[in-house]
Design a protein around this motif. Structure first.
Motif, PDB file in Angstrom:
ATOM      1  N   MET A   1       1.035  -1.423  -0.718  1.00  0.00           N
ATOM      2  CA  MET A   1      -0.204  -0.152   0.040  1.00  0.00           C
ATOM      3  C   MET A   1       0.474   1.439  -0.121  1.00  0.00           C
ATOM      4  SD  MET A   1      -3.267  -0.846   1.931  1.00  0.00           S
ATOM      5  CE  MET A   1      -3.326  -0.716   3.139  1.00  0.00           C
ATOM      6  N   GLY A   2       1.442   1.125   1.290  1.00  0.00           N
ATOM      7  CA  GLY A   2       2.429   2.374   0.993  1.00  0.00           C
ATOM      8  C   GLY A   2       2.499   3.941   1.308  1.00  0.00           C
ATOM      9  N   ASP A   3       0.724   3.874   0.985  1.00  0.00           N
ATOM     10  CA  ASP A   3      -0.111   5.172   1.126  1.00  0.00           C
ATOM     11  C   ASP A   3      -0.331   5.703   3.291  1.00  0.00           C
ATOM     12  OD1 ASP A   3       0.291   5.698  -0.690  1.00  0.00           O
ATOM     13  OD2 ASP A   3      -1.643   5.568  -1.839  1.00  0.00           O
ATOM     14  N   THR A   4      -0.292   6.476   4.214  1.00  0.00           N
ATOM     15  CA  THR A   4      -0.901   7.123   5.425  1.00  0.00           C
ATOM     16  C   THR A   4      -2.234   6.686   5.528  1.00  0.00           C
ATOM     17  OG1 THR A   4       1.719   7.149   5.627  1.00  0.00           O
ATOM     18  CG2 THR A   4      -0.303   7.940   7.080  1.00  0.00           C
ATOM     19  N   VAL A   5      -3.149   6.228   6.008  1.00  0.00           N
ATOM     20  CA  VAL A   5      -4.300   6.327   6.491  1.00  0.00           C
ATOM     21  C   VAL A   5      -4.526   6.298   8.098  1.00  0.00           C
ATOM     22  CG1 VAL A   5      -6.830   5.198   5.959  1.00  0.00           C
ATOM     23  CG2 VAL A   5      -5.154   4.614   4.238  1.00  0.00           C
ATOM     24  N   ASN A   6      -4.955   8.611   7.565  1.00  0.00           N
ATOM     25  CA  ASN A   6      -4.361   8.408   9.267  1.00  0.00           C
ATOM     26  C   ASN A   6      -6.713   7.811   9.390  1.00  0.00           C
ATOM     27  OD1 ASN A   6      -2.612   9.544   9.635  1.00  0.00           O
ATOM     28  ND2 ASN A   6      -2.769  10.933   8.585  1.00  0.00           N
ATOM     29  N   GLU A  43      -9.838  -2.081  16.564  1.00  0.00           N
ATOM     30  CA  GLU A  43      -9.602  -3.445  16.616  1.00  0.00           C
ATOM     31  C   GLU A  43      -8.834  -4.580  15.245  1.00  0.00           C
ATOM     32  OE1 GLU A  43      -6.144  -5.700  18.873  1.00  0.00           O
ATOM     33  OE2 GLU A  43      -6.881  -3.825  19.824  1.00  0.00           O
ATOM     34  N   PHE A  44      -9.729  -5.014  14.789  1.00  0.00           N
ATOM     35  CA  PHE A  44     -10.048  -6.040  13.431  1.00  0.00           C
ATOM     36  C   PHE A  44      -9.204  -4.931  12.415  1.00  0.00           C
ATOM     37  CE2 PHE A  44     -12.089  -6.905   9.242  1.00  0.00           C
ATOM     38  CZ  PHE A  44     -11.744  -8.523   8.922  1.00  0.00           C
ATOM     39  N   LEU A  45      -9.998  -3.730  12.359  1.00  0.00           N
ATOM     40  CA  LEU A  45      -8.870  -2.681  11.525  1.00  0.00           C
ATOM     41  C   LEU A  45      -7.700  -2.181  11.213  1.00  0.00           C
ATOM     42  CD1 LEU A  45      -9.278  -1.216   8.570  1.00  0.00           C
ATOM     43  CD2 LEU A  45     -10.195   1.147   9.874  1.00  0.00           C
ATOM     44  N   GLN A  46      -6.775  -1.975  13.008  1.00  0.00           N
ATOM     45  CA  GLN A  46      -6.100  -2.800  12.438  1.00  0.00           C
ATOM     46  C   GLN A  46      -4.825  -3.559  12.577  1.00  0.00           C
ATOM     47  OE1 GLN A  46      -3.766   0.375  13.248  1.00  0.00           O
ATOM     48  NE2 GLN A  46      -1.701  -0.489  13.960  1.00  0.00           N
ATOM     49  N   LEU A  47      -5.877  -4.654  13.094  1.00  0.00           N
ATOM     50  CA  LEU A  47      -5.258  -6.002  12.496  1.00  0.00           C
ATOM     51  C   LEU A  47      -5.164  -5.926  11.329  1.00  0.00           C
ATOM     52  CD1 LEU A  47      -6.052  -7.993  15.222  1.00  0.00           C
ATOM     53  CD2 LEU A  47      -4.203  -7.872  15.209  1.00  0.00           C
ATOM     54  N   ILE A  49      -4.964  -3.855   8.504  1.00  0.00           N
ATOM     55  CA  ILE A  49      -3.295  -2.876   8.379  1.00  0.00           C
ATOM     56  C   ILE A  49      -2.071  -3.828   8.855  1.00  0.00           C
ATOM     57  CG2 ILE A  49      -2.669  -0.815   8.618  1.00  0.00           C
ATOM     58  CD1 ILE A  49      -5.606   0.354   8.956  1.00  0.00           C
ATOM     59  N   GLU A  50      -1.780  -4.013   9.380  1.00  0.00           N
ATOM     60  CA  GLU A  50      -0.900  -4.387  10.416  1.00  0.00           C
ATOM     61  C   GLU A  50       0.261  -5.845   9.505  1.00  0.00           C
ATOM     62  OE1 GLU A  50      -0.997  -4.939  14.473  1.00  0.00           O
ATOM     63  OE2 GLU A  50      -0.804  -3.509  14.741  1.00  0.00           O
ATOM     64  N   ASN A  51      -0.972  -6.333   8.935  1.00  0.00           N
ATOM     65  CA  ASN A  51      -1.048  -7.710   8.680  1.00  0.00           C
ATOM     66  C   ASN A  51      -1.665  -7.697   6.714  1.00  0.00           C
ATOM     67  OD1 ASN A  51      -0.181  -8.637  11.178  1.00  0.00           O
ATOM     68  ND2 ASN A  51      -2.324  -8.654  11.823  1.00  0.00           N
ATOM     69  N   GLY A  52      -1.962  -6.601   6.125  1.00  0.00           N
ATOM     70  CA  GLY A  52      -2.232  -6.755   5.167  1.00  0.00           C
ATOM     71  C   GLY A  52      -1.082  -7.495   4.096  1.00  0.00           C
ATOM     72  N   GLY A  53      -0.046  -7.366   4.410  1.00  0.00           N
ATOM     73  CA  GLY A  53       0.550  -8.156   2.932  1.00  0.00           C
ATOM     74  C   GLY A  53       1.159  -7.116   1.764  1.00  0.00           C
ATOM     75  N   GLU A  54       2.024  -7.011   0.873  1.00  0.00           N
ATOM     76  CA  GLU A  54       2.274  -6.462   0.298  1.00  0.00           C
ATOM     77  C   GLU A  54       1.101  -5.814  -0.585  1.00  0.00           C
ATOM     78  OE1 GLU A  54       6.027  -7.159  -2.099  1.00  0.00           O
ATOM     79  OE2 GLU A  54       6.611  -8.038  -0.688  1.00  0.00           O
ATOM     80  N   ASP A  55       0.643  -6.839  -1.096  1.00  0.00           N
ATOM     81  CA  ASP A  55      -0.977  -6.651  -2.125  1.00  0.00           C
ATOM     82  C   ASP A  55      -1.772  -6.169  -1.195  1.00  0.00           C
ATOM     83  OD1 ASP A  55      -1.785  -8.974  -0.260  1.00  0.00           O
ATOM     84  OD2 ASP A  55      -2.880  -9.637  -2.395  1.00  0.00           O
ATOM     85  N   GLY A  56      -2.230  -5.960   0.314  1.00  0.00           N
ATOM     86  CA  GLY A  56      -3.094  -5.239   1.075  1.00  0.00           C
ATOM     87  C   GLY A  56      -4.308  -6.249   1.765  1.00  0.00           C
ATOM     88  N   GLY A  57      -3.877  -7.401   0.439  1.00  0.00           N
ATOM     89  CA  GLY A  57      -5.054  -8.638   1.099  1.00  0.00           C
ATOM     90  C   GLY A  57      -4.903  -8.674   2.613  1.00  0.00           C
ATOM     91  N   LEU A  82     -14.465   2.852   8.609  1.00  0.00           N
ATOM     92  CA  LEU A  82     -13.148   1.982   7.187  1.00  0.00           C
ATOM     93  C   LEU A  82     -12.951   3.391   6.027  1.00  0.00           C
ATOM     94  CD1 LEU A  82     -12.223  -0.559   5.962  1.00  0.00           C
ATOM     95  CD2 LEU A  82     -14.277  -0.651   5.036  1.00  0.00           C
ATOM     96  N   PRO A  83     -11.507   3.674   6.119  1.00  0.00           N
ATOM     97  CA  PRO A  83     -11.485   4.510   5.471  1.00  0.00           C
ATOM     98  C   PRO A  83     -11.829   4.065   3.681  1.00  0.00           C
ATOM     99  CG  PRO A  83      -9.868   4.411   6.914  1.00  0.00           C
ATOM    100  CD  PRO A  83     -10.605   3.084   7.005  1.00  0.00           C
TER     101      PRO A  83
END
Length: 87
Positions: A1-6, A43-47, A49-57, A82-83
């Motif tokens: 993803m690379g982009d920052t999401v606030n 909590e679900f969203l944070q996990l 984001i942290e564990n999404g992998g390179e493709d974000g999936g 959810l942004p």
């Protein structure tokens, strides 16, 4: 993803205790309106984001005691935080 999401979130003390509790399995028990669903959604969203992998999936599940609660409360809360960048 690379982009920052606030994502703006100011957890209550009870929610912060849940988020910072050690262990893989944690429980947030409380009465109606105590913030369980919102804390769980964040909590679900944070996990994700942290564990999404390179493709974000990521594979995950959002569950509730009944379909009605899932539809009316749980998914509505999750969608509200959810942004659009993450959809």
């Amino acid at each position: 993803m690379g982009d920052t999401v606030n994502i703006h979130y100011e957890p209550l003390p009870s929610q912060m205790a849940f988020h910072s509790a050690p262990g893989q399995l944690r429980l947030f028990a409380g009465g109606y309106g105590s913030g369980k669903t919102l804390a769980g959604a964040h909590e679900f969203l944070q996990l994700c984001i942290e564990n999404g992998g390179e493709d974000g999936g990521i594979d995950g599940a959002i569950i509730a005691p009944t379909y009605g609660i899932l539809h009316r409360v749980t998914l509505r809360t999750f969608r509200s935080i959810l942004p659009k960048e993450l959809i």
